[in-house]
Design a protein around this motif. Sequence first.
Motif, PDB file in Angstrom:
ATOM      1  N   LYS A  37       8.663   1.085   5.075  1.00 49.13           N
ATOM      2  CA  LYS A  37       7.928   0.208   5.978  1.00 49.13           C
ATOM      3  C   LYS A  37       7.249  -0.853   5.126  1.00 49.13           C
ATOM      4  O   LYS A  37       6.489  -0.542   4.211  1.00 49.13           O
ATOM      5  N   ALA A  65      -0.294   0.431   7.846  1.00 43.79           N
ATOM      6  CA  ALA A  65       0.130   0.899   6.523  1.00 43.79           C
ATOM      7  C   ALA A  65      -0.270   2.351   6.307  1.00 43.79           C
ATOM      8  O   ALA A  65       0.536   3.170   5.836  1.00 43.79           O
ATOM      9  N   GLN A  69       2.335   5.603   6.266  1.00 48.37           N
ATOM     10  CA  GLN A  69       2.348   6.427   5.060  1.00 48.37           C
ATOM     11  C   GLN A  69       2.131   7.891   5.436  1.00 48.37           C
ATOM     12  O   GLN A  69       2.795   8.787   4.911  1.00 48.37           O
ATOM     13  N   VAL A  75       5.685   3.022   1.935  1.00 45.93           N
ATOM     14  CA  VAL A  75       5.042   1.839   2.508  1.00 45.93           C
ATOM     15  C   VAL A  75       4.759   0.803   1.427  1.00 45.93           C
ATOM     16  O   VAL A  75       4.192   1.124   0.377  1.00 45.93           O
TER      17      VAL A  75
END
Length: 832
Positions: A37, A65, A69, A75
């Motif tokens: 991501k 974020a 994670q 991430v």
Amino acid sequence: MAMNERYEPQAIEQKWQTRWEEAGVFRAGKRPGAPKKYILEMLPYPSGKMHMGHVRNYLIGDVYARFFQMRGHDVLHPMGWDAFGLPAENAAIKDGVHPAVRTRENIDSFKKEIRSLGYSYDWTREVNTSEPEYYRWNQWFFIQMLERGLVYRRFSKVNWCTGCMTVIANEQVKEGTCERCESPVVDKELPEWSFRITKYSQALLDGLDELKEWPERITSMQRNWIGRSEGVEADFNVQGSDARIRVFTTRVDTIYGCTYVVLAPDHKLVAQVTTPAQRAEVDAFVKKMAAISKTDRTAEGATKEGVFTGAHAINPFTGQPVPIWIANFVLSDYGTGAVMSVPAHDERDFDFARKYALPIQVVVQPAAGDKLPSGDKLEAASTEDGVLVDSGEYSGLPSAEARKKMGEKLRAEGRGEPKVTYRQKDWGFSRQRYWGTPIPIVYCEKCDPERKGQPVPLEQLPVRLPEIDTQTVLTGKGEPPLAKVPSWVNTTCPKCQGPARRETETMDTFVDSCWYFARYLSPHYEQAPIDPKEAQRWLPVDVYVGGPEHAVMHLLYFRFWTRVMKLLGLSPVDEPVKRLVTQGIVNGPDGRKMSKRWGNVVAPASIVSKYGADTARTYVLFAGPPERDFDWSDDQVEGAFRFLKRVWTLAVQHQGVAGATHAGAYEGKALEIRRAAHKCLKRVGEAIERLSFNTAIAGSMEYVNALYALGTAETPAEKAAMAEAVRILCVVLTPFAPHLADEIAESYGAKDFTVTQGWPEFDSSLVVDDVIPYAVQVNGKLRAEIRVAADAAEADVRAAAEADERVQAAMAGKTLRKFVFVPKRLVNFVVG
């Protein structure tokens, strides 16, 4: 570890920020086998002071974020600085401080404030666009694009800001003034370097169809800015002259109703076609229009005015002469700079014709319904398609069919052709300033007498900005600043090694932000702007957060640049961003947008020092959905702080159960505790995924209230349930109040950071909202209580009751005589 009785964020937040940094918790690439991501917020211009708008922008990305994670993703969440630009240079002109000095100071200040809020950035990937290590690649891109015809030199009319003393983009002109300094903007003809972004107009337009996770208003703004129009170009011969006026129209089906032609005041044919009798009036009008910006001339509601040139043009279909006018609403750089006017079927043309008593001729009637009256009795223009009338051989045809046939005839006779045009213009990017990327071009009179410019050899990049005496060079007057540095301007020709001069203009800072997202992938890579292997891993950006004001500048430019990177073999994608999130404005306590101008700015540092970072984070995220504006409220900041204190107090009260476990069944209050915990886990996770952070925090608040209401945990099952409940509370608070979450989690025995522990799966059996209890009797005596879905059928309720161990024990060795079912209340097994 025993918790303090009082919640004192200042005592814990710096500790956790240091631990996160030392442990490299947020460094990307630590899970190479995990799904990726890439979460990104628009990088800031380092003005030195963060405001709450920045805080909100970065928090949206930070929540994502941390959440992803925790969900097991690798991430990437970087941060950098859009460090070139006019503000630092204008400040240097004002106070004499070199832009590089001020920029470094501002970055240090800005970064300190960012760190104080606990954002989950991978600082190993930090970039600064004013560093030669970065802008070297701006110059590399320039040369690559020059070789491919995507960069060229042109003379054109530009928007000249009289305050900033430089060219600015069309998008930066607001109601005739510069959006940065609010000084008047005037038209000025200058040589400039341009990117041929129009080569990608159709691709950029088509690409919008694939951006399913972008706000519709942003894609609509880009569609309108690109402005694709399908029509024809047609030539009107000037009567008594060899000159021809080429017009572009999307409604050639109305050409039999053209009663006049209009040229832009600065069209190249104006002087040629104007008759002696009209010369003075035309010249005066042209002079007047030159003093008014094109933005003001064409603004909605602007008065339409014009002047007759005295000349006539021949309609290519009717053969009849029509007068040639010039008017303020036609621009030389839009279309062909000339339009055919059909007042019966165009609102603007209708208003102009009424004002100047020009003829109005109806040539398209509605396909159904009432017919239009004659032109002299028409009350408003009819702009819809219909059926042609009084149009020669095309009469009786539907508009669409007529347009096709007329376009074909123009092409066959060499008097025009079908044409697709775009409102979008090429991007003029050269600026007459110092604090920007030097354009890597040299001029040699011997090798380049036409001054087209020669690129600096790649091995000589970067062309560095020279050290300057700020007082002497940055005056804001005269020639471009770099032209005032002879030791830098005078150089050697790369071909003949003779004397040459450098280009003294610098690049628009939008160039810096076109591709910075890709430099984060490999910020110290020396072979190219991007390591292609990293691009394969991380692109496109999964979530991009920033303001909607960038819709037709940054967001359009970096979509263009991404396609160029793909052309150069650097990127595997056409589109840089999968999901775009545009955040709303944070207004001051007075309801106006926070601004130094209004004196209503709330500094993040003041909130952090008084209440802590977690309070600032929680308040901003709870204040409303990310896309909506909200007004700052000190009372609501206090409310966020009180909520976190309640969380802390709850954890303190139950710390004694931190290590409790239970292997048996959960029922009664213990079951209620577990149900509250898992319902909150489900609700918060789903709210974060749909970008409803305020709802997620509201769910956490309701959860905390529920835990308080359930009181002290007494039985082993209740203690184990409460220990689990507090641990889950830490999980759901981690994206919003991560310092508090980690401190409580550690006190409850956690050996790792909450963000690395993972987001647990909720127990589906505990989260059904419509669950009701059933009393289970055996021979009329209560043996158990079960919980089932409210709409459960009799068979399902019976099966759940029979599965209960206590019911099985009461019925063991006996024969079922009868089963009694009372919906939503009880079941009774009659045995004997």
